[in-house]
Design an enzyme around this catalytic site. Structure first.
Site, PDB file in Angstrom:
ATOM      1  N   LEU A 107      -2.265   4.925   5.114  1.00 56.96           N
ATOM      2  CA  LEU A 107      -3.685   4.814   4.814  1.00 56.96           C
ATOM      3  C   LEU A 107      -4.507   4.497   6.058  1.00 56.96           C
ATOM      4  O   LEU A 107      -5.733   4.478   5.994  1.00 56.96           O
ATOM      5  CB  LEU A 107      -3.928   3.728   3.755  1.00 56.96           C
ATOM      6  CG  LEU A 107      -3.846   4.184   2.298  1.00 56.96           C
ATOM      7  CD1 LEU A 107      -2.443   4.598   1.930  1.00 56.96           C
ATOM      8  CD2 LEU A 107      -4.321   3.072   1.358  1.00 56.96           C
TER       9      LEU A 107
ATOM     10  N   SER B 107       0.841  -1.202   0.000  1.00 54.38           N
ATOM     11  CA  SER B 107       0.000   0.000   0.000  1.00 54.38           C
ATOM     12  C   SER B 107       0.870   1.244   0.000  1.00 54.38           C
ATOM     13  O   SER B 107       2.019   1.218   0.447  1.00 54.38           O
ATOM     14  CB  SER B 107      -0.924   0.014   1.221  1.00 54.38           C
ATOM     15  OG  SER B 107      -0.286   0.609   2.341  1.00 54.38           O
ATOM     16  N   ASP B 108       0.325   2.338  -0.504  1.00 54.02           N
ATOM     17  CA  ASP B 108       1.018   3.614  -0.369  1.00 54.02           C
ATOM     18  C   ASP B 108       0.998   4.023   1.103  1.00 54.02           C
ATOM     19  O   ASP B 108       0.346   3.394   1.938  1.00 54.02           O
ATOM     20  CB  ASP B 108       0.388   4.666  -1.270  1.00 54.02           C
ATOM     21  CG  ASP B 108       1.420   5.634  -1.824  1.00 54.02           C
ATOM     22  OD1 ASP B 108       2.411   5.906  -1.119  1.00 54.02           O
ATOM     23  OD2 ASP B 108       1.236   6.135  -2.954  1.00 54.02           O
ATOM     24  N   TRP B 109       1.682   5.087   1.429  1.00 55.51           N
ATOM     25  CA  TRP B 109       2.006   5.408   2.820  1.00 55.51           C
ATOM     26  C   TRP B 109       0.812   5.994   3.590  1.00 55.51           C
ATOM     27  O   TRP B 109       0.093   6.845   3.102  1.00 55.51           O
ATOM     28  CB  TRP B 109       3.173   6.381   2.842  1.00 55.51           C
ATOM     29  CG  TRP B 109       4.495   5.748   3.157  1.00 55.51           C
ATOM     30  CD1 TRP B 109       5.424   6.220   4.034  1.00 55.51           C
ATOM     31  CD2 TRP B 109       5.051   4.537   2.623  1.00 55.51           C
ATOM     32  NE1 TRP B 109       6.520   5.371   4.074  1.00 55.51           N
ATOM     33  CE2 TRP B 109       6.305   4.334   3.227  1.00 55.51           C
ATOM     34  CE3 TRP B 109       4.597   3.579   1.708  1.00 55.51           C
ATOM     35  CZ2 TRP B 109       7.132   3.238   2.945  1.00 55.51           C
ATOM     36  CZ3 TRP B 109       5.400   2.484   1.428  1.00 55.51           C
ATOM     37  CH2 TRP B 109       6.643   2.335   2.034  1.00 55.51           C
TER      38      TRP B 109
END
Length: 602
Positions: free
Chosen positions: A329, A325-327
């Protein structure tokens, strides 16, 4: 550092769990599947949970391991490694090469004290060019310096991209970076978007071709002990953001597709998957009205989106690697007196546990920027996430560590690090690429002058053009460097690093430049991290060039003709902000650009 043990038949191995015998996961002769299966069966639940987080830790400038939180990191390194049992870390600033290698080795030694000695994987955002942005990239420092990815796109040379990636791979390996949070395969279709500098431009076919070359240079034909594992981002294409506002921030939450060009944005990713990319990262954005390959996406952030991750990425495209995942969340990020809200777009009403559960149900294997292991432990205890589901992701994550050879020898040579990062040939090729990527938009090169007036250009470098004078009235030529315009913002954490908003130069600039042009020939260089509106500059400049990350020395090499400037625009340049606002965010190409992608003045 662990002492190697020797079996009775002469095999050297690392006794990672300290039980004085060779266990299957410690045996370098076994295949990866056997080693992964054996280790999963030995791990406690807290160890498994620790594998599923990927947060930031910071390095001391002298190579020391920081005891407490830093400017960016939430916790001290010892706490996250030995207490929370994390072993995937993103590093920001690094000291000189020996110090960087020393720090990395110290972190690996710390990891050996954990129950099964799982080695650490260090990751990095791009760090070989010019843009300094704690949320996206870092300037080169001790690493060889090249143009931004846009500059490599301007050169349109897959062989050069492959060589650059191979150089970056060797330099990363030397200091212990084994995972690249790149390449960025987003299309630069929305001129206002802040993250274009790290892309390969707007052309889907070129992005796919150069992205594949990049992965090949970083990973090789398959992951191995000399590889850096790549993460292709931002799936399924992050460039179609509403009004060009970035999805790091609440006002940029939406991805929109008014022209129906969603397949173009997806198209570089199948090529990356075919090239064997190790991991894929979805973007923050929540898609509005998106259907891909007959799969209808929910209007929640891509990381929470089961239709996008499980149905499209895993099912339709057959990706079997790690989904990172992107940072951040899950939780808001508080840094000093600023906050960056969790990018929980579309699920803001869920609590952190609910967000984490949804991320795992969507198909994410690892949670970027988070270290809240207690939340995942609580989800398992409450029966909301099964240990079997955790084992799926843990297996994928451990496989990469084994393939990279980290379990068998994770350490680096501190002296060799300085040698590798100091290789003159690498720095020279990077400098040459900076010069070659310069794009001539008006006029021609070389520039000749007896006397030269400069702004934004180092006087020592400028002296190669002619005698440097203090006033345009005394010059034959004026050379002025400009930055593509943006609207400064600094309310939220990270915001000040992102160049967003209008692409218009301030109205007084053209008037001031016209005054200079009355006295001498005017040469303008514009750093295009975004496609600036240069219409007004054309009227006053005798020569107008664009760069995508070029040092003063490299620019002078281009202006003097020492290196031929052969760059071509990687994206369209708009005529006006009215044209930008009228342009559909997802469509490849502006209807009537001032200069089209691929342009270079002959």
């Amino acid at each position: 550092m662990l002492t190697q043990r020797i079996t009775p038949d002469g095999l050297a191995y690392r006794d990672l769990n300290g039980n004085s015998r060779l266990d299957p996961y410690e045996d370098p002769r076994l295949d990866v599947d056997e080693r992964v299966s054996d280790l999963i069966g030995r791990l406690s639940l807290p160890e498994k949970i620790g594998l599923m987080f990927h947060t930031v830790i910071e390095a001391g400038a002298d190579g020391s391991v920081l005891a407490g939180p830093g400017a960016i990191s939430k916790s001290g390194t010892a706490e996250v490694v030995t207490s929370k049992l994390l072993n995937h870390f993103n590093v920001h600033h690094l000291g000189e090469p020996r110090a960087a290698a020393r720090w990395y080795n110290a972190v690996q030694a710390l990891a050996e004290t954990t129950p099964h000695g799982i080695p650490v994987t260090i990751s990095s955002d791009p760090r070989h060019s010019f843009a300094e942005n704690a949320g996206a990239s870092f300037s080169a420092g001790s690493f060889s310096q090249w143009p931004e990815m846009l500059g490599l796109a301007a050169l349109r040379d897959p062989g050069l991209v492959r060589r650059f990636a191979d150089t970056a791979r060797r330099e990363y390996l030397a200091v212990g970076i084994r995972a690249a949070l790149h390449p960025t395969l987003d299309l630069a279709t929305e001129p206002r978007w802040a993250r274009q500098a790290q892309t390969f431009g707007q052309d889907p076919a070129l992005v796919a071709e150069l992205g594949t070359a990049y992965i090949e240079g970083m990973q090789g034909p398959c992951l191995g002990r000399d590889s850096v594992a790549c993460t292709a981002k931002h799936f399924p294409g992050g460039g179609a953001v509403k009004d060009g506002e970035d999805s790091h921030f609440p006002y940029g939450a939406e991805a929109v597709y008014p022209s129906g060009s969603q397949e173009a944005h997806l198209s570089p990713f199948p090529a990356a998957i075919a090239a064997g990319v190790s991991a894929v990262m979805p973007y923050y954005s929540k898609p509005i009205g998106l259907t891909l390959r007959g799969i209808e996406a929910d209007e929640v952030g891509f990381g929470y989106n089961r239709a996008i991750i499980t149905d499209l990425l895993r099912g339709e495209l057959g990706f079997g690697g790690v989904v990172l995942s992107d940072w951040e969340l899950v939780n808001d990020n508080h840094v000093g007196d600023q906050v960056l809200p969790a990018r929980a777009w579309g699920v803001e009403d869920l609590d952190p546990a609910g967000r984490m559960q949804l991320l795992l149900e969507a198909g994410c294997d690892q949670l970027g920027g988070e270290e809240c292991v207690e939340i995942l432990a609580g989800l398992v205890a409450d029966g909301r996430v099964s240990e079997a589901r955790i084992d799926e992701s843990v297996g994928r994550l451990l496989r990469v560590k084994f393939e990279l050879g980290l379990f068998d020898d994770p350490y680096v040579d501190e002296e060799k690090a300085a040698e590798v990062l100091g290789e003159r040939a690498s720095h020279a090729e990077g400098l040459r690429a900076q010069s070659a990527s310069v794009t001539v938009l008006k006029g021609s090169l070389p520039v000749t002058a007896g006397r030269v007036y400069v702004e934004g250009l180092d006087r020592a470098a400028a002296s190669r053009l002619g005698e440097v004078v203090d006033r345009p009235e005394d010059a034959d030529v004026a050379v002025i460097r400009l930055q593509a315009p943006f609207e400064p913002r600094d309310d939220l954490f990270l915001e000040s690093w992102f160049h967003q908003g209008s692409l218009d130069f301030p109205p007084g600039l053209a008037w001031r430049l016209a005054r200079i042009a009355r006295h001498c020939r005017l040469v303008l260089d514009v750093f295009l991290d975004r496609p600036a509106v240069v219409t007004g500059l054309l009227e006053v400049a005798d020569v107008l060039v664009a760069d995508y990350g070029t040092s003063d020395e490299a620019l002078v090499d281009a202006l003097t003709g020492e290196v031929e400037a052969v760059g071509r625009l990687p994206f369209d340049l708009p005529r006006s902000m009215d044209d930008v606002r009228a342009h559909p965010e997802d469509r490849v190409g502006i209807e009537d650009p001032l200069f089209p992608a691929g342009f270079r003045a002959s």
